[in-house]
Design a protein around this motif. Structure first.
Motif, short mmCIF file in Angstrom:
data_model
loop_
_atom_site.label_atom_id
_atom_site.label_comp_id
_atom_site.label_asym_id
_atom_site.label_seq_id
_atom_site.Cartn_x
_atom_site.Cartn_y
_atom_site.Cartn_z
N ALA A 1 0.83 -1.21 0.00
CA ALA A 1 0.00 0.00 0.00
C ALA A 1 0.86 1.25 0.00
O ALA A 1 0.58 2.21 -0.73
CB ALA A 1 -0.94 0.00 1.21
N VAL A 2 1.93 1.25 0.80
CA VAL A 2 2.83 2.41 0.85
C VAL A 2 3.54 2.58 -0.49
O VAL A 2 3.68 3.70 -0.99
CB VAL A 2 3.84 2.26 2.01
N GLN A 3 3.98 1.48 -1.11
CA GLN A 3 4.63 1.55 -2.42
C GLN A 3 3.69 2.11 -3.48
O GLN A 3 4.08 2.95 -4.30
CB GLN A 3 5.12 0.16 -2.85
N VAL A 4 2.44 1.65 -3.47
CA VAL A 4 1.45 2.13 -4.44
C VAL A 4 1.17 3.62 -4.21
O VAL A 4 1.11 4.40 -5.16
CB VAL A 4 0.14 1.30 -4.36
N ARG A 5 1.00 4.00 -2.95
CA ARG A 5 0.77 5.41 -2.63
C ARG A 5 1.91 6.28 -3.17
O ARG A 5 1.67 7.29 -3.82
CB ARG A 5 0.66 5.59 -1.11
N ASP A 6 3.14 5.86 -2.92
CA ASP A 6 4.30 6.63 -3.39
C ASP A 6 4.37 6.68 -4.91
O ASP A 6 4.74 7.70 -5.50
CB ASP A 6 5.59 6.05 -2.82
#
Length: 82
Positions: free
Chosen positions: A58-63
């Motif tokens: 989720a953090v990777q996608v957000r970034d």
């Protein structure tokens, strides 16, 4: 355990499928996508939630989606609060 992302500043014409396509463009298939709709108008309230497999992804996608534009609006994406 899944992680939820808050997505704000959505166009009022945005549907679940429109939002899903933004996230699948990163190569990640969301577990669930929900655009919050106004019951009286049937239009988007301008925000929604996307559920991703795990917090790290989720953090990777957000970034990866920082500054993405959907329907002439810059999306605001962050981890959802419980």
């Amino acid at each position: 355990m899944t992680a939820k992302l808050f997505v704000g500043n959505l166009p009022y014409s945005c549907s679940d499928e429109d939002l899903r396509s933004v996230f699948t463009s990163t190569g990640i298939e969301p577990v669930d996508v929900r655009v919050i709709m106004d019951r009286s108008t049937g239009l988007s309230k301008g925000f929604g939630f996307v559920e991703i497999e795990d917090k790290e992804t989720a953090v990777q996608v957000r970034d990866a989606l920082v500054g993405v534009v959907l329907g002439d609006r810059n999306l605001i994406i962050d981890l959802a609060r419980p």
